[in-house]
Design an enzyme around this catalytic site. Sequence first.
Site, PDB file in Angstrom:
ATOM      1  N   LYS A 151       0.857  -1.188   0.000  1.00 24.50           N
ATOM      2  CA  LYS A 151       0.000   0.000   0.000  1.00 24.50           C
ATOM      3  C   LYS A 151       0.898   1.245   0.000  1.00 24.50           C
ATOM      4  CE  LYS A 151      -4.083  -2.092   0.552  1.00 24.50           C
ATOM      5  NZ  LYS A 151      -5.216  -1.950  -0.394  1.00 24.50           N
ATOM      6  N   ASP A 205      -0.616  -0.452  -4.403  1.00 22.47           N
ATOM      7  CA  ASP A 205      -2.039  -0.068  -4.392  1.00 22.47           C
ATOM      8  C   ASP A 205      -2.178   1.237  -3.614  1.00 22.47           C
ATOM      9  OD1 ASP A 205      -4.796   0.094  -4.362  1.00 22.47           O
ATOM     10  OD2 ASP A 205      -5.131  -1.792  -3.273  1.00 22.47           O
ATOM     11  N   GLU A 254      -2.187   0.260  -8.639  1.00 23.74           N
ATOM     12  CA  GLU A 254      -3.634   0.064  -8.513  1.00 23.74           C
ATOM     13  C   GLU A 254      -4.292   1.338  -7.972  1.00 23.74           C
ATOM     14  OE1 GLU A 254      -4.418  -3.434  -6.161  1.00 23.74           O
ATOM     15  OE2 GLU A 254      -6.546  -3.001  -5.952  1.00 23.74           O
ATOM     16  N   ASP A 312      -9.482  -0.547  -9.476  1.00 18.52           N
ATOM     17  CA  ASP A 312     -10.203  -1.336  -8.472  1.00 18.52           C
ATOM     18  C   ASP A 312     -11.516  -0.583  -8.173  1.00 18.52           C
ATOM     19  OD1 ASP A 312     -11.164  -2.440  -6.096  1.00 18.52           O
ATOM     20  OD2 ASP A 312      -9.297  -2.367  -4.991  1.00 18.52           O
ATOM     21  N   LYS A 354     -13.524  -7.792  -8.293  1.00 20.80           N
ATOM     22  CA  LYS A 354     -14.016  -8.310  -7.014  1.00 20.80           C
ATOM     23  C   LYS A 354     -15.510  -8.510  -7.198  1.00 20.80           C
ATOM     24  CE  LYS A 354     -10.805  -5.636  -4.154  1.00 20.80           C
ATOM     25  NZ  LYS A 354     -10.645  -4.531  -3.188  1.00 20.80           N
TER      26      LYS A 354
HETATM   27  O1  OSB Z   1      -7.901  -2.027  -2.214  1.00 19.43           O
HETATM   28  O2  OSB Z   1      -7.614  -4.028  -2.808  1.00 19.43           O
HETATM   29  C1  OSB Z   1      -7.956  -3.223  -1.951  1.00 19.43           C
HETATM   30  C2  OSB Z   1      -8.620  -4.935   1.378  1.00 19.43           C
HETATM   31  C3  OSB Z   1      -9.807  -4.353   1.715  1.00 19.43           C
HETATM   32  C4  OSB Z   1     -10.362  -3.410   0.898  1.00 19.43           C
HETATM   33  C5  OSB Z   1      -9.721  -3.035  -0.275  1.00 19.43           C
HETATM   34  C6  OSB Z   1      -8.529  -3.623  -0.641  1.00 19.43           C
HETATM   35  C7  OSB Z   1      -7.960  -4.573   0.208  1.00 19.43           C
HETATM   36  C8  OSB Z   1      -6.688  -5.210  -0.034  1.00 19.43           C
HETATM   37  C9  OSB Z   1      -6.430  -6.561   0.584  1.00 19.43           C
HETATM   38  O3  OSB Z   1      -5.806  -4.676  -0.658  1.00 19.43           O
HETATM   39  C10 OSB Z   1      -6.944  -7.676  -0.189  1.00 19.43           C
HETATM   40  C11 OSB Z   1      -6.905  -9.009   0.514  1.00 19.43           C
HETATM   41  O4  OSB Z   1      -5.923  -9.716   0.411  1.00 19.43           O
HETATM   42  O5  OSB Z   1      -7.914  -9.378   1.117  1.00 19.43           O
HETATM   43 MG    MG Z   2      -7.241  -2.072  -4.239  1.00 18.03          MG
END
Ligand code: OSB
Ligand code: MG
Length: 371
Positions: free
Chosen positions: A163, A188, A213, A238, A262
Site C-alpha cells: 500500500k 495499491d 492500482e 479497483d 471483485k
Molecule cells: O484495495 O484491494 C484493496 C482490502 C480491503 C479493501 C480493499 C482492498 C484490500 C486489499 C487486501 O488490498 C486484499 C486481501 O488480500 O484481502
Molecule cells: Mg485495491
Amino acid sequence: MKIANVKLRVISMPLKSPFHTHLGTVTEREGIIVEVTESNGVSGFGEGVAFSTPWYTEETVKTSLHILSDILIPMLMKNSIEHPKEASILFKSIRRNHMAKAGLEMAIWDLYAKMNAKSLSTVIGGTRAKIASGVVVAADSLSSSLNQIEKYLDEGYQRFKIKINPREDYRLLAEIRRHYPEIPLMADANSAYTLKDVERLKALDDFNLLMIEQPLASDDIIEHALLQKKLQTSICLDESIISFEDAKNAIELGSCKIINIKAGRVGGLYEAKRIHDYCLDKGIDVWCGGMIEFGVSRAHNIALASLPGFTIPGDISASNRFWEEDIISPEVTVEKGYVSVPTSPGIGFGINEKRIRELTQVEKTFKFENK
Ligand code: OSB
Ligand code: MG
C-alpha cells in the site's frame, strides 16, 4: 429452484495483525454469512463483504443487512428463479448496494452448483486446476513491510502488493527493491493521489512494478486516462469499476491496462464473469481482488480466478494470512505458490459451524412460503 429459507449471520473476528492503509486501519472484521437452503435441505453459502464503516465503498455491514432483509430477500420470495443469473438480473432494479446483492447472489450460485453436483468453477466456465497466489502487505512501517515480505516469500507467494500514499511511496519502494530486486511487486494507492501528483507517480516507473492500482479517485475515470498516457507503469483499476459498463468505459478511454475484479464490488459472480469475458475479448489482463474476507468469499474467489482471463496472481492468500481460525473446513492453503481449485460440488469447502457459532453477533432467518 425451490428456496425454503435464507439465514443471515453477522460474524466478527479479529485480524491476526492490523491492516493499514492511508484510509485507516482494520483490526476487527465483521461480515455477513448468507445461507440459502433449498426445500430438499441443500444449502448454498455467500458472504457480504462490506466493512463496518464506509471507507472502501459506501456500503456497511448495517446497510447490507437492511438491504438484504428488507429488500432483496423479500424480492426473492416473490420471484421464483431457476438460475443464479436470474437473481442478478432481478436485483438490477435496486440501485447499487453491490456487496449486499453479491452476498445473496453468490449463495445462490453455490446452491445451484451443488444441486447440479458440479463445482462452482465448472459451472461458471473455469479452466484452471490451481491458481497463482499473491499477498498484500499492509504494514505501518518500512521494517515491518520488509519482515512481512520475507515471511510471505518463504510461504511461496508469487506476487507482492504494497500500500502506498504520497507520504510513503518512493522511499518505501526503493528500500523494498534494494532488498528484493526481482520479486513481482505492485503498489495499491486506494485513491491517495490526484493529477497534481503526476511527477511523484512518474518517479515510481523506476521500480519495475507490475502495476499501480487505483492511484486516483473512484470517479476519476478521465483523469486516469490522462495519467496512464504519462506513466510507463500499467494502471489497474479497483474502486472505479463497479459494473460491466464501467469496465467497458475505462477500457475504451484507456484509463487502465489491467482490471482488478471483485465480485462483491460489482454485485456478484454474474457481473464479474461478464467483465471477465469482455476483458478476455479485448486483451485486458484481470486478476481477482481481495476484501480481507472469510473463507466463504475466499472460496468464491478461487472459483472466479479459475476463469481463463485471470492471468495475474490475485489477492487470494491462505486463510492463515488474516485468521487464527477460518470459518471453512478445510481452510484455504497455499502450496508452492498455488491454491488448488476444488472439484467437489459448489464452492468445494465445508462450513465450520462451530467456528461460525463462536463468532455470530446477529442471526436472522427468513422462511419462504412455497405454494
Ligand atoms: O484495495 O484491494 C484493496 C482490502 C480491503 C479493501 C480493499 C482492498 C484490500 C486489499 C487486501 O488490498 C486484499 C486481501 O488480500 O484481502
Ligand atoms: Mg485495491
